[in-house]
Design an enzyme around this catalytic site. Structure first.
Site, PDB file in Angstrom:
ATOM      1  N   LYS A 259       0.923  -1.369  -0.083  1.00  0.00           N
ATOM      2  CA  LYS A 259      -0.029  -0.003   0.084  1.00  0.00           C
ATOM      3  C   LYS A 259       0.785   1.429   0.087  1.00  0.00           C
ATOM      4  O   LYS A 259       0.576   2.097  -0.808  1.00  0.00           O
ATOM      5  CB  LYS A 259      -0.831  -0.050   1.199  1.00  0.00           C
ATOM      6  CG  LYS A 259      -1.820   1.176   1.438  1.00  0.00           C
ATOM      7  CD  LYS A 259      -2.531   1.519   2.811  1.00  0.00           C
ATOM      8  CE  LYS A 259      -1.387   2.492   3.139  1.00  0.00           C
ATOM      9  NZ  LYS A 259      -2.114   3.013   4.587  1.00  0.00           N
TER      10      LYS A 259
ATOM     11  N   ASP B  59      -6.504   0.950   0.846  1.00  0.00           N
ATOM     12  CA  ASP B  59      -6.180   1.324   2.241  1.00  0.00           C
ATOM     13  C   ASP B  59      -7.844   0.699   2.932  1.00  0.00           C
ATOM     14  O   ASP B  59      -8.613   0.060   2.112  1.00  0.00           O
ATOM     15  CB  ASP B  59      -5.947   2.758   2.670  1.00  0.00           C
ATOM     16  CG  ASP B  59      -7.147   3.599   2.118  1.00  0.00           C
ATOM     17  OD1 ASP B  59      -8.222   3.325   1.444  1.00  0.00           O
ATOM     18  OD2 ASP B  59      -7.163   4.784   2.491  1.00  0.00           O
TER      19      ASP B  59
END
Length: 219
Positions: free
Chosen positions: A121, A139
């Site tokens: 991420k 996320d």
């Protein structure tokens, strides 16, 4: 499950709701962005920005983080969750960037994910925002919205969500889609008390149908 076409239409609709969706982590260069994203794990962007306002005044480049003790850096970010591990990772990452990359954040996904405390991420955010590379960072907001709207399956893990989004969204829209989905999840389709009655996707939203039944409005 939503089709590719329907998913693209949903992303376009989110763009109308949030035409200025962008990365809300305040930064002036790729290294500051990298640090900010590392700090943001399990923490709000708002809190990170409060901390980095002073942090980025004190630490201008990777070597600055190496000239203080770990305890001092921990104290500088103490209000951030998991600050001990984050301080260790920031110092270790700063050391690698200084010694191996001449104080420049590497423009490579493989190099980024090899840095301490940098996962998929974080690397996706840096590649997308700092280097304009097409990427979708999954996320908590992106994952929640994707599953509620039926773009992905509820049982999908984070990597599976990312792969599905990449398949259903045209590559040239990956980065902007990431920001639109975050804004939609952060300010509209919130984890608690989502704005279901006002939502343009209510008719096919899994969570919306539950909310409609529980709260007594048309879903």
């Amino acid at each position: 499950m939503l089709s590719k076409q329907k998913t693209t239409e949903v992303i376009a609709e989110m763009g109308e709701l949030f035409p200025n969706a962008h990365c809300e982590l305040i930064h002036e260069n790729p290294f500051e962005l990298l640090v900010a994203v590392m700090l943001s794990a399990q923490c709000t962007d708002k809190l990170v920005n409060r901390v980095t306002e002073n942090l980025f005044e004190k630490y201008k480049k990777p070597t600055d983080y190496l000239e203080v003790t770990l305890e001092e850096l921990m104290d500088d970010i103490r209000s951030i969750g998991l600050y001990r591990n984050k301080a260790k990772n920031i110092q270790a990452t700063a050391k690698i960037i200084h010694e191996q990359y001449n104080d420049e954040v590497p423009e490579s996904m493989k190099a980024l994910v090899s840095l301490p405390g940098v996962g998929q991420k974080t690397a996706n955010v840096v590649m997308s925002v700092a280097f304009d590379y097409p990427a979708i960072a999954v996320d908590t907001h992106v994952e929640r919205v994707s599953k509620r709207l039926g773009i992905c399956r509820y049982k999908d893990n984070v990597k599976e969500v990312e792969i599905t989004l990449q398949k259903k969204i045209p590559q040239e829209l990956w980065s902007v889609s990431h920001h639109r989905m975050i804004f939609f999840g952060r300010y509209f389709c919130t984890a608690r008390s989502p704005k279901c009655p006002e939502c343009p996707f209510l008719s096919f939203c899994r969570e919306g149908k539950k909310q409609a039944k529980a709260r007594g409005f048309d879903g």
